[in-house]
Design a protein around this motif. Sequence first.
Motif, PDB file in Angstrom:
ATOM      1  N   ILE A 192       0.904  -1.264  -0.148  1.00 27.41           N
ATOM      2  CA  ILE A 192      -0.068  -0.109  -0.141  1.00 27.41           C
ATOM      3  C   ILE A 192       1.062   1.197   0.110  1.00 27.41           C
ATOM      4  CG2 ILE A 192      -0.175   0.201   2.640  1.00 27.41           C
ATOM      5  CD1 ILE A 192      -3.217   0.816   2.016  1.00 27.41           C
ATOM      6  N   GLN A 193       2.230   1.074   0.416  1.00 23.74           N
ATOM      7  CA  GLN A 193       3.020   2.379   0.498  1.00 23.74           C
ATOM      8  C   GLN A 193       3.228   2.719  -0.914  1.00 23.74           C
ATOM      9  OE1 GLN A 193       3.692  -0.144   2.777  1.00 23.74           O
ATOM     10  NE2 GLN A 193       3.016   0.934   4.639  1.00 23.74           N
ATOM     11  N   ASP A 194       3.377   1.604  -2.016  1.00 24.40           N
ATOM     12  CA  ASP A 194       3.508   2.090  -3.222  1.00 24.40           C
ATOM     13  C   ASP A 194       2.207   2.540  -3.947  1.00 24.40           C
ATOM     14  OD1 ASP A 194       4.692   2.545  -5.767  1.00 24.40           O
ATOM     15  OD2 ASP A 194       5.773   0.373  -5.812  1.00 24.40           O
ATOM     16  N   HIS A 195       1.693   3.284  -3.441  1.00 23.48           N
ATOM     17  CA  HIS A 195       0.167   3.766  -4.005  1.00 23.48           C
ATOM     18  C   HIS A 195      -0.093   3.908  -5.548  1.00 23.48           C
ATOM     19  CE1 HIS A 195       0.772   8.099  -3.948  1.00 23.48           C
ATOM     20  NE2 HIS A 195       1.718   7.926  -3.082  1.00 23.48           N
ATOM     21  N   ILE A 196       1.164   4.525  -5.902  1.00 24.62           N
ATOM     22  CA  ILE A 196       1.019   4.687  -7.493  1.00 24.62           C
ATOM     23  C   ILE A 196       1.126   3.506  -8.192  1.00 24.62           C
ATOM     24  CG2 ILE A 196       2.437   5.899  -9.191  1.00 24.62           C
ATOM     25  CD1 ILE A 196       3.486   7.912  -7.215  1.00 24.62           C
ATOM     26  N   LYS A 197       1.888   2.658  -7.988  1.00 28.35           N
ATOM     27  CA  LYS A 197       2.122   1.306  -8.461  1.00 28.35           C
ATOM     28  C   LYS A 197       0.691   0.734  -8.480  1.00 28.35           C
ATOM     29  CE  LYS A 197       3.744  -1.853 -11.093  1.00 28.35           C
ATOM     30  NZ  LYS A 197       3.775  -1.645 -12.699  1.00 28.35           N
ATOM     31  N   TYR A 205     -11.346  -1.156  -4.163  1.00 30.72           N
ATOM     32  CA  TYR A 205     -10.123  -1.832  -4.411  1.00 30.72           C
ATOM     33  C   TYR A 205      -8.861  -0.797  -4.240  1.00 30.72           C
ATOM     34  CZ  TYR A 205     -12.438  -5.914  -6.065  1.00 30.72           C
ATOM     35  OH  TYR A 205     -12.927  -7.157  -6.411  1.00 30.72           O
ATOM     36  N   THR A 206      -9.152   0.505  -3.787  1.00 35.83           N
ATOM     37  CA  THR A 206      -8.165   1.496  -3.672  1.00 35.83           C
ATOM     38  C   THR A 206      -7.473   1.626  -2.587  1.00 35.83           C
ATOM     39  OG1 THR A 206      -9.860   3.160  -2.933  1.00 35.83           O
ATOM     40  CG2 THR A 206      -9.691   3.057  -5.321  1.00 35.83           C
ATOM     41  N   THR A 207      -6.259   2.068  -2.630  1.00 33.57           N
ATOM     42  CA  THR A 207      -5.506   2.508  -1.467  1.00 33.57           C
ATOM     43  C   THR A 207      -6.249   3.206  -0.334  1.00 33.57           C
ATOM     44  OG1 THR A 207      -4.258   4.238  -2.571  1.00 33.57           O
ATOM     45  CG2 THR A 207      -3.197   1.898  -2.359  1.00 33.57           C
ATOM     46  N   GLN A 208      -7.083   4.104  -1.134  1.00 36.88           N
ATOM     47  CA  GLN A 208      -7.858   5.175  -0.101  1.00 36.88           C
ATOM     48  C   GLN A 208      -8.662   4.341   0.794  1.00 36.88           C
ATOM     49  OE1 GLN A 208      -7.290   5.487  -3.268  1.00 36.88           O
ATOM     50  NE2 GLN A 208      -7.812   7.660  -4.009  1.00 36.88           N
ATOM     51  N   GLN A 266      -0.155 -15.957 -19.814  1.00 35.96           N
ATOM     52  CA  GLN A 266      -0.919 -15.896 -21.079  1.00 35.96           C
ATOM     53  C   GLN A 266      -2.296 -15.944 -21.347  1.00 35.96           C
ATOM     54  OE1 GLN A 266       0.950 -19.315 -23.371  1.00 35.96           O
ATOM     55  NE2 GLN A 266      -0.440 -20.677 -22.136  1.00 35.96           N
ATOM     56  N   ASP A 267      -2.837 -16.330 -20.146  1.00 38.81           N
ATOM     57  CA  ASP A 267      -4.268 -16.519 -20.281  1.00 38.81           C
ATOM     58  C   ASP A 267      -5.065 -15.258 -19.564  1.00 38.81           C
ATOM     59  OD1 ASP A 267      -4.590 -19.149 -20.765  1.00 38.81           O
ATOM     60  OD2 ASP A 267      -3.332 -19.751 -18.854  1.00 38.81           O
ATOM     61  N   GLY A 268      -4.268 -14.415 -19.051  1.00 40.98           N
ATOM     62  CA  GLY A 268      -4.646 -13.052 -18.616  1.00 40.98           C
ATOM     63  C   GLY A 268      -4.060 -12.509 -17.290  1.00 40.98           C
ATOM     64  N   GLU A 269      -4.908 -11.719 -16.713  1.00 39.51           N
ATOM     65  CA  GLU A 269      -4.429 -11.002 -15.512  1.00 39.51           C
ATOM     66  C   GLU A 269      -5.105 -11.057 -14.559  1.00 39.51           C
ATOM     67  OE1 GLU A 269      -2.346  -6.917 -16.996  1.00 39.51           O
ATOM     68  OE2 GLU A 269      -4.184  -7.501 -18.294  1.00 39.51           O
ATOM     69  N   VAL A 270      -4.792 -10.935 -13.141  1.00 39.42           N
ATOM     70  CA  VAL A 270      -5.425 -11.013 -11.808  1.00 39.42           C
ATOM     71  C   VAL A 270      -5.233 -10.021 -11.018  1.00 39.42           C
ATOM     72  CG1 VAL A 270      -6.403 -12.374  -9.963  1.00 39.42           C
ATOM     73  CG2 VAL A 270      -6.187 -13.488 -12.127  1.00 39.42           C
ATOM     74  N   ALA A 271      -5.860  -9.096 -10.352  1.00 38.14           N
ATOM     75  CA  ALA A 271      -5.572  -8.123  -9.343  1.00 38.14           C
ATOM     76  C   ALA A 271      -6.370  -8.623  -8.042  1.00 38.14           C
ATOM     77  CB  ALA A 271      -5.970  -6.564  -9.697  1.00 38.14           C
ATOM     78  N   TYR A 272      -5.496  -8.688  -7.079  1.00 33.97           N
ATOM     79  CA  TYR A 272      -6.239  -9.465  -5.759  1.00 33.97           C
ATOM     80  C   TYR A 272      -5.701  -8.449  -4.521  1.00 33.97           C
ATOM     81  CZ  TYR A 272      -7.373 -12.854  -1.999  1.00 33.97           C
ATOM     82  OH  TYR A 272      -7.890 -13.534  -0.898  1.00 33.97           O
ATOM     83  N   PRO A 273      -6.283  -7.223  -4.144  1.00 35.28           N
ATOM     84  CA  PRO A 273      -5.742  -6.971  -2.799  1.00 35.28           C
ATOM     85  C   PRO A 273      -6.291  -7.605  -1.624  1.00 35.28           C
ATOM     86  CG  PRO A 273      -7.462  -5.443  -3.893  1.00 35.28           C
ATOM     87  CD  PRO A 273      -7.320  -6.720  -4.732  1.00 35.28           C
ATOM     88  N   PHE A 274      -5.550  -7.261  -0.749  1.00 34.24           N
ATOM     89  CA  PHE A 274      -5.796  -8.075   0.959  1.00 34.24           C
ATOM     90  C   PHE A 274      -5.128  -7.345   1.824  1.00 34.24           C
ATOM     91  CE2 PHE A 274      -2.534 -10.748  -1.433  1.00 34.24           C
ATOM     92  CZ  PHE A 274      -1.602 -10.742  -0.267  1.00 34.24           C
TER      93      PHE A 274
END
Length: 327
Positions: free
Chosen positions: A7-12, A27-30, A51-59
């Motif tokens: 979360i410290q790398d909020h830009i990335k 899903y935001t850092t805020q 190759q099958d895609g992307e996943v974003a998983y924040p926790f």
Amino acid sequence: MYKLVSIQDHIKWQEILDALDIQDIYYTTQYFLSALKLDPGEAYLFYFQCQDGEVAYPFIKRKVNEEKPQYFDISTPFGYGGPVLNIRSTSAALVENFRKEFIDFCKKEQIIAEFIRFHPSKKNAELFEGHMQLLPLYETYSIDFKKWQRPLVEEKELSSKIDVRKLGTVRHMFEFLVLYYSNARRREEADSYYFFTNDYFEALVSALGPNLHLFGAYREDKLVSACYVLAMGKTMHFHLEGNLPEGKKHQAGHELLAKVAEWGSDNYYEEFHLGGSLDSDLDDAKREVANMPAFTFFIGKVIHEQQLYDRFISLDDGDIIRRYRNI
């Protein structure tokens, strides 16, 4: 291949959300900054690509013991979340590859369990059937503003007229808290987890700024029903409510939700996710103003190390539902 973004790398973190066109505030850092007041730990976004895609998983990664060796569990914050997929080939292949990589990650990081509050309107829970236990809780409701018309409200006597106002999130916070705590105390089976402290609301206001809105329903200049709403991108989310018994008696909740929806439509949002609850005073009102099919809210449960889970966590399904059900 995966990246673990703190979360410290909020830009990335935000760059990943933008690349996957994730505009949902949960899903935001805020939002995570406020959620950490409820679930102290370390917030990360796990970004997986193949190759099958992307996943974003924040926790949120949380300690489950203090002694060495140290173990952890992970949870999505209060609200709705879970993995979001950008599928290039098939969802089954992407989910299979993602879960394999994530399970290996959990083993390396001494993570012994996962608890996921899936996002009903994203329908991401059903993609993980067969990869984890899914606990269905209740139906949630939404308004599609493109098809929405303000419901007609029967004329009320002047003495029972409800006046709905948009309030200052800071200025009127403590007025809201009076209703919120009154509401929480009336719920017979309310878990102490849902008695949020003032610190949480102060963090919510501070972190979310203009994406947080407060609305109140008054009867004879007395606040009888109020709710916080989160708004970002195309979507609004009903977040927390407070009600006095007399508000329910005079159907203040119906008028409150209708006016909030009217505001959302006027401000060019496309969807108002009303949520749902096991014991919300506004359940009936949510059902009545909704115009989209109901979506089921699921909790996902994964135990990676059974013996350690039994030793340090040991929640049965009923305990998990009470702890992660949202309000």
